[in-house]
Design an enzyme around this catalytic site. Structure first.
Site, PDB file in Angstrom:
ATOM      1  N   ASN A   1      32.846  35.127  39.053  1.00 24.66           N
ATOM      2  CA  ASN A   1      34.047  35.929  39.247  1.00 24.66           C
ATOM      3  C   ASN A   1      33.779  36.947  40.348  1.00 24.66           C
ATOM      4  O   ASN A   1      32.977  37.859  40.174  1.00 24.66           O
ATOM      5  CB  ASN A   1      34.391  36.631  37.921  1.00 24.66           C
ATOM      6  CG  ASN A   1      35.650  37.475  37.999  1.00 24.66           C
ATOM      7  OD1 ASN A   1      36.137  37.789  39.075  1.00 24.66           O
ATOM      8  ND2 ASN A   1      36.165  37.871  36.851  1.00 24.66           N
TER       9      ASN A   1
ATOM     10  N   CYS B   1      41.131  42.418  40.082  1.00 23.78           N
ATOM     11  CA  CYS B   1      41.102  40.982  40.356  1.00 23.78           C
ATOM     12  C   CYS B   1      42.447  40.433  40.823  1.00 23.78           C
ATOM     13  O   CYS B   1      42.520  39.305  41.313  1.00 23.78           O
ATOM     14  CB  CYS B   1      40.619  40.221  39.122  1.00 23.78           C
ATOM     15  SG  CYS B   1      39.002  40.763  38.529  1.00 23.78           S
TER      16      CYS B   1
ATOM     17  N   HIS C   1      42.879  33.077  40.011  1.00 24.43           N
ATOM     18  CA  HIS C   1      41.703  33.937  39.948  1.00 24.43           C
ATOM     19  C   HIS C   1      40.627  33.244  39.116  1.00 24.43           C
ATOM     20  O   HIS C   1      40.898  32.686  38.053  1.00 24.43           O
ATOM     21  CB  HIS C   1      42.075  35.282  39.319  1.00 24.43           C
ATOM     22  CG  HIS C   1      40.897  36.122  38.984  1.00 24.43           C
ATOM     23  ND1 HIS C   1      39.915  36.424  39.904  1.00 24.43           N
ATOM     24  CD2 HIS C   1      40.521  36.719  37.814  1.00 24.43           C
ATOM     25  CE1 HIS C   1      38.990  37.176  39.318  1.00 24.43           C
ATOM     26  NE2 HIS C   1      39.331  37.362  38.059  1.00 24.43           N
TER      27      HIS C   1
END
Length: 324
Positions: A281, A118, A251
């Site tokens: 996500n 990520c 993020h």
């Protein structure tokens, strides 16, 4: 020595949208109990985009890259560097970046992947900036693309509700004007056990557990502390104050992390770009997707100071500070 400036952005999200209610109904068929209320309360997610079977990261990355190139007004002949951040590559090799290069008709320059989960886009953007500052490239495509639905255990409620698929891209060009003015990258491999997908292919068979596994509480604690310190460090490097930051583009992992970051950094939540509720996500794609959304709806304007942050498995984290 030239600066590296973001001059365009683009996105691609698979057309299939799965709401929490739809996901809860699918999971109920496997005797797994969840609900829209349970997911929203714990994560802030209302829906996610899921790629159809067979759709690969390179396809979505190519769509996002084309949109970014159009936004920046550049052609395939201009691009001399392609970096794709992904944890879900099409193949072991060639790299997803090489597949994107072919798809775009780019015939020159370097193309390679970056794997920092990520944090991947922040790592890739920092790498592109270094190439441009060193005179090794003039026009770079930096892309985050993921088909995380391929590595989710759809019987694990603690992870399968969190993720979605998509791709985001930016064009970074050499510029006489300051663009990226600070970057900070970190990793702590001793924390690998809190977020991982440990399976691999050996002699034609999958060896080990191929699905994403996560210790949510440990990730939450490390993410908040790491991103807070990273933000302070990158501002110190750039010689600016946190108060000078116009937009925080973090993020998109969990709304609680975003709220904690806002409080710890004293950045009003109104200045935090949030796409988590609609996209979930998307790992390495989440930061460029959020950046593009805020540029296209007019929130992020030319001259704004933007902090982009990633945190993910490895464990990795980092921040990039850019004048748009």
């Amino acid at each position: 020595m030239p600066y590296a400036k973001i001059v365009g952005s683009g996105s691609y999200l698979p057309p299939r949208i799965v709401t929490n209610d739809e996901l809860a109904a699918e999971l109920a068929g496997r005797n797994i109990e969840t609900s829209d209320e349970w997911i929203v309360t714990r994560t802030g997610i209302h829906q996610r985009h899921i790629a159809e079977p067979g759709v690969k990261s390179s396809e979505m990355a190519t769509h996002a890259a084309r949109a970014a190139m159009q936004d920046a007004g550049v052609t395939a002949e201009d691009v001399d560097l392609i970096i794709v951040a992904t944890s879900t590559p099409d193949f072991i090799f060639p790299s997803t970046a090489c597949l994107v290069q072919a798809g775009l008709g780019v015939r020159q320059g370097a193309a390679f992947d970056v794997q920092a989960v990520c944090s991947g886009f922040v790592y890739a953007l920092t790498t592109a900036e270094a190439f441009i500052r060193a005179g090794r490239a003039k026009t770079a495509l930096v892309i985050g693309a993921e088909v995380f639905s391929n590595i989710l255990d759809w019987n694990d409620r603690s992870t399968c509700v969190l993720f979605g698929d998509g791709a985001g891209a930016v064009v970074v060009k050499a510029s006489a004007e300051p663009g990226i003015i600070g970057a900070q990258l970190s990793a702590d491999g001793s924390q690998m056990s809190i977020l991982y997908a440990a399976g691999n292919v050996s002699r034609g068979a999958v060896v080990g557990d191929p699905f994403l596994r996560m210790d949510g509480q440990a990730v939450f604690k490390l993410a908040v502390n790491a991103l807070t310190q990273s933000a302070k460090d990158v501002c110190k490097e750039a010689g600016v104050e946190l108060d000078d930051v116009d937009w925080l583009v973090p993020h998109q992992a969990n709304v609680r992390i975003l709220n904690f970051l806002s409080k710890k950094l004293h950045i009003p939540i109104e200045k935090v770009v949030v796409t988590l509720d609609r996209q979930a996500n998307t790992s390495a794609a989440s930061v460029p997707l959020a950046l593009d959304a805020a540029r296209r709806d007019g929130r992020i304007k030319a001259g704004d100071l933007v902090m982009m942050q990633g945190v993910g498995g490895g464990f990795t984290w980092g921040s990039v500070l850019a004048r748009m």
